[in-house]
Design a protein around this motif. Structure first.
Motif, PDB file in Angstrom:
ATOM      1  N   TRP A 101       0.666  -1.276   0.051  1.00 46.20           N
ATOM      2  CA  TRP A 101       0.086   0.022  -0.153  1.00 46.20           C
ATOM      3  C   TRP A 101       0.751   1.393   0.102  1.00 46.20           C
ATOM      4  O   TRP A 101       0.380   2.379  -0.244  1.00 46.20           O
ATOM      5  CB  TRP A 101      -0.897  -0.076   1.226  1.00 46.20           C
ATOM      6  CG  TRP A 101      -2.112  -1.132   1.004  1.00 46.20           C
ATOM      7  CD1 TRP A 101      -2.146  -2.296   1.559  1.00 46.20           C
ATOM      8  CD2 TRP A 101      -3.053  -0.889   0.161  1.00 46.20           C
ATOM      9  NE1 TRP A 101      -3.046  -2.849   1.231  1.00 46.20           N
ATOM     10  CE2 TRP A 101      -3.888  -2.205   0.280  1.00 46.20           C
ATOM     11  CE3 TRP A 101      -3.776   0.165  -0.693  1.00 46.20           C
ATOM     12  CZ2 TRP A 101      -4.879  -2.298  -0.341  1.00 46.20           C
ATOM     13  CZ3 TRP A 101      -4.954  -0.166  -1.464  1.00 46.20           C
ATOM     14  CH2 TRP A 101      -5.551  -1.419  -1.129  1.00 46.20           C
ATOM     15  N   ALA A 102       2.132   1.156   0.303  1.00 52.92           N
ATOM     16  CA  ALA A 102       2.737   2.278   0.084  1.00 52.92           C
ATOM     17  C   ALA A 102       4.211   2.487  -0.659  1.00 52.92           C
ATOM     18  O   ALA A 102       4.274   3.400  -1.419  1.00 52.92           O
ATOM     19  CB  ALA A 102       3.374   2.821   1.624  1.00 52.92           C
ATOM     20  N   VAL A 103       4.891   1.325  -0.481  1.00 53.42           N
ATOM     21  CA  VAL A 103       6.319   1.173  -1.248  1.00 53.42           C
ATOM     22  C   VAL A 103       5.937   1.114  -2.786  1.00 53.42           C
ATOM     23  O   VAL A 103       6.674   2.163  -3.599  1.00 53.42           O
ATOM     24  CB  VAL A 103       7.205   0.234  -0.825  1.00 53.42           C
ATOM     25  CG1 VAL A 103       8.550   0.114  -1.618  1.00 53.42           C
ATOM     26  CG2 VAL A 103       7.600   0.327   0.524  1.00 53.42           C
ATOM     27  N   VAL A 104       5.176   0.122  -3.360  1.00 55.45           N
ATOM     28  CA  VAL A 104       5.207  -0.178  -4.589  1.00 55.45           C
ATOM     29  C   VAL A 104       4.333   1.050  -5.174  1.00 55.45           C
ATOM     30  O   VAL A 104       4.769   1.671  -6.417  1.00 55.45           O
ATOM     31  CB  VAL A 104       4.143  -1.537  -4.975  1.00 55.45           C
ATOM     32  CG1 VAL A 104       3.972  -1.487  -6.502  1.00 55.45           C
ATOM     33  CG2 VAL A 104       5.158  -2.378  -4.624  1.00 55.45           C
ATOM     34  N   PRO A 105       3.311   1.630  -4.686  1.00 52.91           N
ATOM     35  CA  PRO A 105       2.656   2.803  -5.533  1.00 52.91           C
ATOM     36  C   PRO A 105       3.398   3.927  -5.347  1.00 52.91           C
ATOM     37  O   PRO A 105       3.396   4.747  -6.386  1.00 52.91           O
ATOM     38  CB  PRO A 105       1.374   3.146  -4.425  1.00 52.91           C
ATOM     39  CG  PRO A 105       1.121   1.857  -3.879  1.00 52.91           C
ATOM     40  CD  PRO A 105       2.088   1.052  -3.628  1.00 52.91           C
ATOM     41  N   CYS A 106       4.408   4.225  -4.337  1.00 53.19           N
ATOM     42  CA  CYS A 106       5.326   5.355  -4.541  1.00 53.19           C
ATOM     43  C   CYS A 106       6.355   5.313  -5.491  1.00 53.19           C
ATOM     44  O   CYS A 106       6.462   6.403  -6.406  1.00 53.19           O
ATOM     45  CB  CYS A 106       5.954   5.450  -3.032  1.00 53.19           C
ATOM     46  SG  CYS A 106       5.113   6.183  -1.945  1.00 53.19           S
ATOM     47  N   ILE A 107       6.753   4.134  -5.787  1.00 57.29           N
ATOM     48  CA  ILE A 107       7.695   3.792  -6.835  1.00 57.29           C
ATOM     49  C   ILE A 107       7.071   3.738  -8.253  1.00 57.29           C
ATOM     50  O   ILE A 107       7.456   4.442  -9.098  1.00 57.29           O
ATOM     51  CB  ILE A 107       8.351   2.426  -6.724  1.00 57.29           C
ATOM     52  CG1 ILE A 107       9.238   2.388  -5.292  1.00 57.29           C
ATOM     53  CG2 ILE A 107       9.232   1.805  -7.911  1.00 57.29           C
ATOM     54  CD1 ILE A 107       9.869   0.918  -5.027  1.00 57.29           C
ATOM     55  N   SER A 109       4.413   5.782  -9.054  1.00 58.90           N
ATOM     56  CA  SER A 109       4.175   7.073  -9.212  1.00 58.90           C
ATOM     57  C   SER A 109       5.537   7.632  -9.605  1.00 58.90           C
ATOM     58  O   SER A 109       5.560   8.461 -10.362  1.00 58.90           O
ATOM     59  CB  SER A 109       3.470   7.647  -7.861  1.00 58.90           C
ATOM     60  OG  SER A 109       3.488   9.213  -7.974  1.00 58.90           O
ATOM     61  N   TYR A 110       6.674   7.533  -8.987  1.00 61.25           N
ATOM     62  CA  TYR A 110       7.983   8.040  -8.946  1.00 61.25           C
ATOM     63  C   TYR A 110       8.095   7.757 -10.477  1.00 61.25           C
ATOM     64  O   TYR A 110       8.606   8.732 -11.428  1.00 61.25           O
ATOM     65  CB  TYR A 110       8.979   7.654  -8.010  1.00 61.25           C
ATOM     66  CG  TYR A 110      10.239   8.130  -8.531  1.00 61.25           C
ATOM     67  CD1 TYR A 110      10.577   9.362  -8.248  1.00 61.25           C
ATOM     68  CD2 TYR A 110      11.307   7.357  -9.152  1.00 61.25           C
ATOM     69  CE1 TYR A 110      11.918   9.778  -8.378  1.00 61.25           C
ATOM     70  CE2 TYR A 110      12.574   7.642  -9.416  1.00 61.25           C
ATOM     71  CZ  TYR A 110      12.840   8.776  -9.120  1.00 61.25           C
ATOM     72  OH  TYR A 110      14.001   9.373  -9.311  1.00 61.25           O
ATOM     73  N   LEU A 111       8.127   6.457 -10.947  1.00 66.42           N
ATOM     74  CA  LEU A 111       8.503   6.042 -12.312  1.00 66.42           C
ATOM     75  C   LEU A 111       7.654   7.022 -13.534  1.00 66.42           C
ATOM     76  O   LEU A 111       8.111   7.266 -14.358  1.00 66.42           O
ATOM     77  CB  LEU A 111       8.433   4.512 -12.611  1.00 66.42           C
ATOM     78  CG  LEU A 111       9.172   3.877 -11.676  1.00 66.42           C
ATOM     79  CD1 LEU A 111       9.096   2.354 -12.000  1.00 66.42           C
ATOM     80  CD2 LEU A 111      10.905   4.348 -12.364  1.00 66.42           C
ATOM     81  N   ILE A 112       6.352   7.274 -13.027  1.00 68.27           N
ATOM     82  CA  ILE A 112       5.559   7.619 -14.015  1.00 68.27           C
ATOM     83  C   ILE A 112       5.882   9.270 -14.043  1.00 68.27           C
ATOM     84  O   ILE A 112       6.038   9.839 -15.294  1.00 68.27           O
ATOM     85  CB  ILE A 112       3.822   7.674 -13.560  1.00 68.27           C
ATOM     86  CG1 ILE A 112       3.509   6.183 -13.809  1.00 68.27           C
ATOM     87  CG2 ILE A 112       3.231   8.628 -14.447  1.00 68.27           C
ATOM     88  CD1 ILE A 112       2.224   5.994 -13.060  1.00 68.27           C
TER      89      ILE A 112
END
Length: 150
Positions: A101-107, A109-112
């Motif tokens: 719920w935090a790490v993968v969505p942040c990554i 979002s960052y990649l986008i």
């Protein structure tokens, strides 16, 4: 009656998806504690040649060590095994929750977001730096260096 039996089987099948049979014989199937906790009497206590104790003392020491290690482990696991299993289950659930719920969505979002920045950066490099370095390369391509020994 048949519907109730079908619903019961369905509940059992659903339950089996969340639990699995455990092997009571091979309790370390992935060998994660293969080299860590294998401590036998011979690994701890050894008498070199010429300094032997009485045979009865040696046999009693072996039995005492082995039995006390066995029962101490069993008592500690009986007392602390379930509370520590709850603690470790909670910790790994927390790690999984944070990762999902935090790490993968942040990554993601960052990649986008960085993809947009990357395109702008690439455009600036190709627009301003490439011509400059190509001109410098043409200027420097005619330089000849000769080394003479005098």
């Amino acid at each position: 009656m048949a519907e109730e039996h079908g619903e019961l089987e369905e509940r059992i099948i659903i339950k089996d998806q969340h639990t699995k049979e455990i092997d009571l014989v091979n309790r370390d199937p992935k060998h994660i504690n293969e080299d860590v906790v294998k401590v036998d009497f011979e690994d701890v206590i050894a008498e070199p040649v010429g300094t032997y104790s009485f045979d009865g003392v040696w046999k009693s020491s072996y039995t005492t060590f082995t039995v006390s290690k066995y029962w101490c482990y069993r008592l500690l696991s009986a007392l602390l095994g379930i509370p520590l299993a709850v603690l470790w289950g909670f910790l790994f659930a927390l790690i999984s929750f944070c990762h999902i719920w935090a790490v993968v969505p942040c990554i993601k979002s960052y990649l986008i977001e960085i993809q947009c920045v990357s395109r702008i950066y690439s455009l600036c490099i190709h627009t301003f730096c490439d011509p400059l370095f190509e001109a410098l390369a043409k200027i420097c391509s005619n330089i000849r260096v000769a080394v003479r020994k005098e």
